[in-house]
Design an enzyme around this catalytic site. Structure first.
Site, PDB file in Angstrom:
ATOM      1  N   CYS A   7      36.211 -35.618 -72.078  1.00 29.76           N
ATOM      2  CA  CYS A   7      34.916 -34.917 -72.097  1.00 29.76           C
ATOM      3  C   CYS A   7      34.813 -34.175 -73.427  1.00 29.76           C
ATOM      4  O   CYS A   7      35.555 -34.479 -74.374  1.00 29.76           O
ATOM      5  CB  CYS A   7      34.769 -33.989 -70.893  1.00 29.76           C
ATOM      6  N   ARG A  13      35.326 -30.933 -67.130  1.00 28.22           N
ATOM      7  CA  ARG A  13      35.208 -32.206 -66.415  1.00 28.22           C
ATOM      8  C   ARG A  13      36.454 -33.076 -66.493  1.00 28.22           C
ATOM      9  O   ARG A  13      36.955 -33.552 -65.462  1.00 28.22           O
ATOM     10  CB  ARG A  13      33.991 -32.991 -66.945  1.00 28.22           C
ATOM     11  N   ASP A 120      27.538 -31.624 -67.464  1.00 32.16           N
ATOM     12  CA  ASP A 120      28.420 -30.601 -68.027  1.00 32.16           C
ATOM     13  C   ASP A 120      28.176 -29.277 -67.290  1.00 32.16           C
ATOM     14  O   ASP A 120      27.080 -28.726 -67.381  1.00 32.16           O
ATOM     15  CB  ASP A 120      28.095 -30.456 -69.521  1.00 32.16           C
TER      16      ASP A 120
HETATM   17  P1  4NP Z   1      33.783 -29.944 -70.717  1.00 27.08           P
HETATM   18  O1  4NP Z   1      32.785 -28.685 -70.758  1.00 27.08           O
HETATM   19  O2  4NP Z   1      33.357 -30.850 -71.842  1.00 27.08           O
HETATM   20  O3  4NP Z   1      33.519 -30.550 -69.374  1.00 27.08           O
HETATM   21  O4  4NP Z   1      35.183 -29.409 -70.888  1.00 27.08           O
HETATM   22  C1  4NP Z   1      32.586 -27.900 -71.891  1.00 27.08           C
HETATM   23  C2  4NP Z   1      33.526 -26.969 -72.278  1.00 27.08           C
HETATM   24  C3  4NP Z   1      33.287 -26.162 -73.375  1.00 27.08           C
HETATM   25  C4  4NP Z   1      32.119 -26.295 -74.086  1.00 27.08           C
HETATM   26  C5  4NP Z   1      31.182 -27.232 -73.711  1.00 27.08           C
HETATM   27  C6  4NP Z   1      31.414 -28.042 -72.615  1.00 27.08           C
HETATM   28  N1  4NP Z   1      31.876 -25.436 -75.187  1.00 27.08           N
HETATM   29  O5  4NP Z   1      30.740 -25.471 -75.724  1.00 27.08           O
HETATM   30  O6  4NP Z   1      32.770 -24.667 -75.603  1.00 27.08           O
END
Ligand code: 4NP
Length: 150
Positions: A7, A13, A120
């Site tokens: 991800c 995720r 997300d």
């Molecule tokens: P992930 O979610 O891709 O599912 O781990 C996110 C975690 C952090 C960020 C964005 C999405 N961020 O902008 O820091």
């Protein structure tokens, strides 16, 4: 069989997908996860991710975020991405057709050809994490069924 879950941040995720498939495959599949960014490298999963998994008996506290790297194409048989941005970012690092063939959206395991995305949950509330858990769990069940490990 070696599977990598990818991800953006590797704290919401993909750690869920990593932990759920690790739990369900009982060692039958080697599972890892990575992010297309290095924003959270070295960090454990988001506390909301750990909490939603813990509630359902899936332990994630040992996981640490790391960025995806081209060598992952050599280490894994399948690379499942959560959304179309992840797909684009990972494919941009592919070196050849073999690399490209390993990559697919995770939810195509659950609904083949749908090109559906795992939303997300990072900027949303706890409800988002519950929904993501259920979606990812169904997709992991499909992986086990599709690969006859179940
Ligand atoms: P992930 O979610 O891709 O599912 O781990 C996110 C975690 C952090 C960020 C964005 C999405 N961020 O902008 O820091």
């Amino acid at each position: 069989m070696r599977i990598l879950m990818v991800c953006l941040g590797n704290i919401c995720r993909s750690p869920l997908a990593h932990g759920i498939l690790r739990e369900k495959s009982n060692g039958g599949i080697e599972v890892d996860s990575a992010g297309t960014s290095s924003w959270h490298a070295g960090e454990p999963p988001d506390p909301r991710t750990i909490a939603v998994a813990k509630k359902r008996g899936v332990r994630l506290s040992d996981l640490r975020a790391r960025p995806f790297e081209p060598a992952d194409f050599d280490r894994f048989d399948k690379i499942f991405v959560m959304d179309r941005n992840n797909l684009e970012d990972v494919l941009a690092m592919a070196r050849n057709e073999d690399d490209r063939a390993k990559v697919d959206l995770l939810l195509n395991q659950l609904s083949p050809g749908s090109d559906a995305e795992v939303p997300d949950p990072y900027f949303g509330g706890d409800r988002g994490f519950e929904e993501v858990f259920e979606l990812v769990e169904k997709a992991c069940d499909s992986i086990l069924k599709n690969h006859k490990y179940a």
